[in-house]
Design a protein around this motif. Structure first.
Motif, PDB file in Angstrom:
ATOM      1  N   THR A 257       1.657 -57.157  50.707  1.00 49.70           N
ATOM      2  CA  THR A 257       1.773 -58.432  49.996  1.00 49.70           C
ATOM      3  C   THR A 257       0.788 -58.536  48.828  1.00 49.70           C
ATOM      4  O   THR A 257       1.065 -59.210  47.833  1.00 49.70           O
ATOM      5  CB  THR A 257       1.524 -59.602  50.956  1.00 49.70           C
ATOM      6  OG1 THR A 257       0.257 -59.435  51.607  1.00 49.70           O
ATOM      7  CG2 THR A 257       2.642 -59.693  51.983  1.00 49.70           C
ATOM      8  N   ARG A 258      -0.366 -57.866  48.903  1.00 46.68           N
ATOM      9  CA  ARG A 258      -1.339 -57.876  47.804  1.00 46.68           C
ATOM     10  C   ARG A 258      -1.160 -56.696  46.877  1.00 46.68           C
ATOM     11  O   ARG A 258      -1.204 -56.839  45.658  1.00 46.68           O
ATOM     12  CB  ARG A 258      -2.759 -57.875  48.369  1.00 46.68           C
ATOM     13  CG  ARG A 258      -3.152 -59.176  49.070  1.00 46.68           C
ATOM     14  CD  ARG A 258      -4.606 -59.127  49.485  1.00 46.68           C
ATOM     15  NE  ARG A 258      -5.022 -60.374  50.138  1.00 46.68           N
ATOM     16  CZ  ARG A 258      -6.245 -60.596  50.592  1.00 46.68           C
ATOM     17  NH1 ARG A 258      -7.185 -59.648  50.473  1.00 46.68           N
ATOM     18  NH2 ARG A 258      -6.543 -61.756  51.166  1.00 46.68           N
ATOM     19  N   THR A 259      -0.953 -55.512  47.435  1.00 42.33           N
ATOM     20  CA  THR A 259      -0.893 -54.307  46.614  1.00 42.33           C
ATOM     21  C   THR A 259       0.453 -54.111  45.929  1.00 42.33           C
ATOM     22  O   THR A 259       0.516 -53.605  44.809  1.00 42.33           O
ATOM     23  CB  THR A 259      -1.197 -53.065  47.458  1.00 42.33           C
ATOM     24  OG1 THR A 259      -0.225 -52.971  48.516  1.00 42.33           O
ATOM     25  CG2 THR A 259      -2.585 -53.160  48.081  1.00 42.33           C
TER      26      THR A 259
END
Length: 465
Positions: A257-259
């Motif tokens: 979800t972040r990367t």
């Protein structure tokens, strides 16, 4: 053969008649002359002639053949109607079919609460949809065949009357319980206009038809239980997947979800579709092989995201036409999952190949990997766990590869019968091949293809008209 026997029978009848006349004349002469010994011998001869005549003319072959064909026809037709259980529609069809086969004036079939169907001309208030009469309730409780008499147009009473005796009433009948595993699930009732119509033959016919319907209902019940068991085993496989796959997949999606939000979104969609198909498949006894393979590919895409795209390399080789083969759900995916869980090395890719091919009338599904493999002892233990009868004490101890393999093996044998099964070939350090043999599956595949072609032809014909 029967045509040649008939002239011989007529000749034998003529010969026996001539002998009987001669012996009768000798008997009269002997008795008139007072020759007792001769009269006794002639009398014995006449007795022998009578016995031989009776033995020859017991039941003609045509009558026996007709009775056999009639019995087989009734059994086949009732089986076709009872494949869906004891329903109002099936009961109506059976009453209409059985009424001409007996001397009864009417026939009714009930469940444990009400009359499901009635066919005939006898006046009675106990028709389809009405609550069961008192004699019917007593038969359901006792699970024994009983006779009854309708003392008027509104009442039925259980009454035992001797065969051939006369009793007062507007209608008479026989009630036979329908038993499944010694449990009464309904009755079949035969109505007659006169008590004298109920003889030993009618009692035997009623009892025989009740036994026939009970046997066929028991068969339906066993089939239903087998289907429920199969669904329960699918649920067990789902329970096996959920703990070790659900949280790993969610953690993998969360890490992206972040990367890589786009990949996380795609994985979340893939994961949602995977579980939706899992729930849908668990409610069906059989699904197309193409759907099972699609589910397996979805599983591998999620595992690739977890381990890395280069860690799992999958391939498929499916013989043309086998994609539409009906198979139990969770047939291939658990085997592939075992390969990912137990065969993957710490480094390097794991190659997993699914092959589907025909072998005579059988169809083979093989899942091959080049992973860690196992020795003969471990492979033999897994095979023994898959084919040995399940025991209550060992049911809770099974898990992982053993549980998945057992469930797959049991469902293959249930759906495809004798000759089906699982084979494991493995070598340490080289990999494992698990082969599923579906005995006779090619015939069902050909039948399904023919049915689809017929449906397509009818559809084209309908559009053309």
């Amino acid at each position: 053969m029967i045509g040649r026997l008939r002239p011989r029978r007529r000749s034998a009848d003529v010969l026996l008649a001539v002998c009987a006349v001669l012996l009768a004349a000798l008997l009269i002469t002997s008795m008139r002359d007072g020759i007792v010994v001769a009269a006794m011998l002639v009398g014995c001869g006449m007795a022998a002639v009578i016995v031989m005549s009776g033995a020859i003319s017991v039941t003609p072959e045509d009558t026996r053949s007709e009775a056999t064909e009639r019995t087989l026809r009734v059994a086949t037709n009732t089986l076709a109607h009872l494949r869906g259980g004891l329903t109002e529609e099936n009961a109506r069809a059976i009453c209409s079919m059985l009424l001409p086969e007996t001397d009864a004036a009417a026939i009714a079939i009930t469940d444990t609460v009400k009359v499901l169907a009635y066919e005939g001309a006898v006046q009675t208030p106990f028709r389809a949809g009405t609550p069961n009469a008192k004699p019917t309730l007593e038969v359901l409780e006792s699970r024994r065949m009983e006779t009854f008499v309708a003392v008027d147009d509104d009442t039925q009473e259980a009454r035992l009357f001797a065969v051939g005796s006369r009793a007062e009433g507007s209608a008479f009948g026989i009630i036979v319980p329908l038993l499944v595993q010694d449990r009464a699930v309904g009755t079949i009732k035969f109505y007659y206009r006169r008590d004298l119509d109920i003889d030993r033959t009618q009692l035997a016919i009623a009892e025989g038809l009740g036994l026939l319907l009970s046997t066929q209902l028991s068969s339906y019940e066993l089939d239903k239980q087998a289907e429920l068991t199969a669904r329960a085993e699918v649920k067990a496989l789902q329970a096996q997947i959920n703990p070790h796959f659900l949280f790993n997949a969610l953690n993998t999606i969360a890490s992206f979800t972040r990367t890589n939000p786009t990949k996380a979104r795609d994985l979340l969609r893939e994961f949602s579709l995977f579980y939706r198909r899992t729930l849908e498949s668990s409610e069906k006894a059989l699904i197309p092989l193409s759907q099972e393979l699609q589910q397996t590919r979805s599983y591998l895409r999620i595992e690739k995201a977890r381990f890395g795209e280069d860690r799992i390399v999958e391939s498929e080789r499916v013989e043309s036409g086998c994609e539409s083969l009906p198979v139990p759900s969770f047939l291939v995916q658990p085997i592939v999952e075992n390969a990912v869980r137990h065969a993957m090395r710490d480094e390097g890719p794991l190659h997993v190949e699914v092959q589907v091919a025909t072998d005579g009338n059988d169809i083979l599904i093989a899942v091959t990997d080049d992973g860690l493999g196992m020795d003969d002892a471990v492979a033999s233990r897994l095979m023994a766990e898959a084919v040995e009868p399940r025991t209550p004490a060992g049911a809770g101890a099974e898990k992982g590869a053993g549980m998945a393999l057992r469930n797959v093996a049991e469902r293959i044998e249930r759906f495809y019968g004798v000759g089906s099964g699982v084979e494991i070939v493995s070598k340490p350090g080289e990999g494992t091949c698990v082969t599923l043999r579906l005995a006779g599956a090619r015939r069902s595949l050909a039948l399904g293809t023919a049915q689809k072609q017929d449906e397509g032809a009818r559809g084209r014909s309908g559009r053309a008209s």
